[in-house]
Design an enzyme around this catalytic site. Structure first.
Site, PDB file in Angstrom:
ATOM      1  N   GLU A  80       0.855  -1.185   0.000  1.00  0.00           N
ATOM      2  CA  GLU A  80       0.000   0.000   0.000  1.00  0.00           C
ATOM      3  C   GLU A  80       0.896   1.243   0.000  1.00  0.00           C
ATOM      4  OE1 GLU A  80      -2.159   0.553   3.785  1.00  0.00           O
ATOM      5  OE2 GLU A  80      -1.324  -1.392   4.336  1.00  0.00           O
ATOM      6  N   CYS A 112      -3.344  -3.801   4.451  1.00  0.00           N
ATOM      7  CA  CYS A 112      -2.385  -4.795   4.966  1.00  0.00           C
ATOM      8  C   CYS A 112      -2.736  -6.218   4.558  1.00  0.00           C
ATOM      9  CB  CYS A 112      -2.307  -4.705   6.482  1.00  0.00           C
ATOM     10  SG  CYS A 112      -1.828  -3.066   7.015  1.00  0.00           S
ATOM     11  N   HIS A 234      -1.678 -10.282  12.275  1.00  0.00           N
ATOM     12  CA  HIS A 234      -1.239  -9.013  11.680  1.00  0.00           C
ATOM     13  C   HIS A 234      -0.950  -8.085  12.858  1.00  0.00           C
ATOM     14  CE1 HIS A 234      -1.016  -5.303   9.578  1.00  0.00           C
ATOM     15  NE2 HIS A 234      -2.194  -4.861  10.002  1.00  0.00           N
TER      16      HIS A 234
END
Ligand code: CAA
Length: 392
Positions: A80, A112, A234
């Site tokens: 990103e 993400c 994450h």
């Protein structure tokens, strides 16, 4: 049934960092808020010779000599922090790595989640192209701005993974549980150099999506929390993962809580020292776990991927016998210990320089490179980004 998974994995992160306690002092914040409340101790700082292409190429170069490059048929870069609105970073990386032309190379964006989208596509590709492999690269620079709430949760780095049949590190189980919804928790309009984020709302959504995907996964597979040797998340900052892990451990026995808590500590060590890798964060947690955790072959590892906006997926894999031979545990720890510490003044100056939009040609020479990777961004010529390999 054929097995597919991670055959090789490599990490790149910048060679300069700051201590979050020093940042806290400068921002007149209690250091415990950063180190305990948010859970970050250090933060990697990229310099102007670093971008997603150089970091991604450097991450892949950590293992390319061990694989048959002629068999790589798919290259996906999840990011990103794109460097071009049209041309994929994957094509610059293909060129730097001298990958074959008989290759499908492209870039994926979903905050993400991009690299996980790549990992899922790579599994399908490998299953339908016997003998072929896929290279998936997660590469990002996380920038929120000086003196903002998100500043302490910045970071930079790349994780590269080779996905293959008969993998040497992790074999994925075939099931997965995904969940998507239109959420405005984090976004970056084309005109803005930094992201807009509602951090608290994002955490709320991250946890809500964790519950959806984890419950669905357990239902689909009939697995129980006790079956997992470790759960990886994450991790934009370690506190976010701690909150998801608390949900996973609700109503579990003490032995399971102790085991999964210890493995979480191991999986979050590198995030504490590097910061947010955006697309690479989940996979950095895996590397941290492999290097620092207490694991055996056959152990089941869970993966929770979340990309703001939002898409989440839970999946799992088993460690392959001999996986220890494929991971350079000491190299990463030695590298992190050898990084150059920056003062907050130095960090602010580098941050500002990296943010300048330059439209004329310019050149960056090898003397400007502060990195243990050899590939670097060398400037712009005729509006085209240039990449060089130190010493080549
Ligand atoms: N000692 C110990 N703890 C303290 C403390 C102290 N002196 N002072 C505060 N704390 C604790 C608070 O109690 C709080 O803990 P809990 O979360 O457990 O309640 C924690 O520190 C943070 O405190 P605040 O909520 O007051 O902090 P804040 O308002 O500065 O916000 C933040 C923190 C939301 C993480 C902010 O830094 C932020 O917005 N960061 C960026 C957001 C982010 O990374 N989101 C992830 C998005 S997902 C992603 O990665 C992006 C993607 O897909 C693109």
């Amino acid at each position: 049934m054929s097995t597919v998974g991670i055959d090789q994995i490599g990490v790149y992160t910048p060679a300069q960092y700051i201590e979050t306690t020093e940042l806290a002092k400068r921002r007149q914040v209690d250091p415990n808020k950063y180190t305990i409340g948010i859970g970050q101790n250090q933060m990697a700082v990229p310099n102007p010779t670093t971008d997603i292409v150089s970091m991604g190429a450097n991450a892949a170069r950590t293992f390319l000599s061990k694989v048959d490059v002629s068999q790589i048929g798919l290259l996906v870069v999840g990011t990103e922090s794109g460097i071009d609105q049209s041309k994929a970073s994957a094509l610059f990386i293909k060129s730097i790595l001298n990958l074959p032309n008989q290759l499908r190379a492209f870039e994926v964006k979903e905050a993400c989640f991009g690299a996980t989208a790549g990992v899922m596509m790579a599994q399908d590709y490998v299953k339908t192209h016997p003998g072929k492999t896929a290279l998936v690269i997660a590469s990002d620079i996380s920038r929120y701005g000086l003196n903002t709430g998100g500043e302490v949760t910045q970071g930079a780095g790349a994780v590269a993974m080779l996905i293959s049949e008969k993998p040497r590190i992790v074999e994925f189980l075939p099931e997965s549980a995904s969940y998507s919804d239109d959420v405005n928790d984090f976004w970056r309009p084309n005109y803005s150099e930094t992201a807009f984020v509602d951090g608290k709302y994002s955490t709320e959504k991250y946890l809500e999506f964790f519950t959806h995907t984890f419950d669905d996964y357990l239902k689909q597979t009939q697995l129980k929390v006790t079956d997992f040797a470790a759960l990886t998340y994450h991790l934009p900052f370690t506190k976010m993962g701690i909150k998801a892990q608390r949900l996973a451990l609700e109503n579990q026995d003490e032995a399971t809580k102790t085991r999964l808590t210890a493995q979480f500590e191991a999986s979050s060590k590198y995030c504490r020292q590097i910061g947010n890798l955006y697309t690479g964060s989940l996979y950095l947690s895996l590397v941290s776990l492999l290097h620092q955790g207490n694991l055996n072959s056959g152990d089941l590892i869970g993966f929770y991927s979340y990309g703001s906006g939002s898409v989440a997926e839970f999946f799992a894999g088993r460690l392959v016998a001999g996986y220890q031979n494929e991971i350079a545990t000491n190299h990463m720890q030695d590298f992190l210990a050898s990084r150059q510490k920056l003062s907050i003044d130095e960090y602010e100056a580098i941050y500002t320089e990296c943010g300048k939009v330059k439209t004329d040609d310019y050149e960056l020479t090898p003397e400007a490179v502060i990195s243990d990777g050899e590939v670097y961004f060398a400037g712009v010529k005729d509006h085209l980004r240039q990449y060089k390999v130190k010493g080549a």
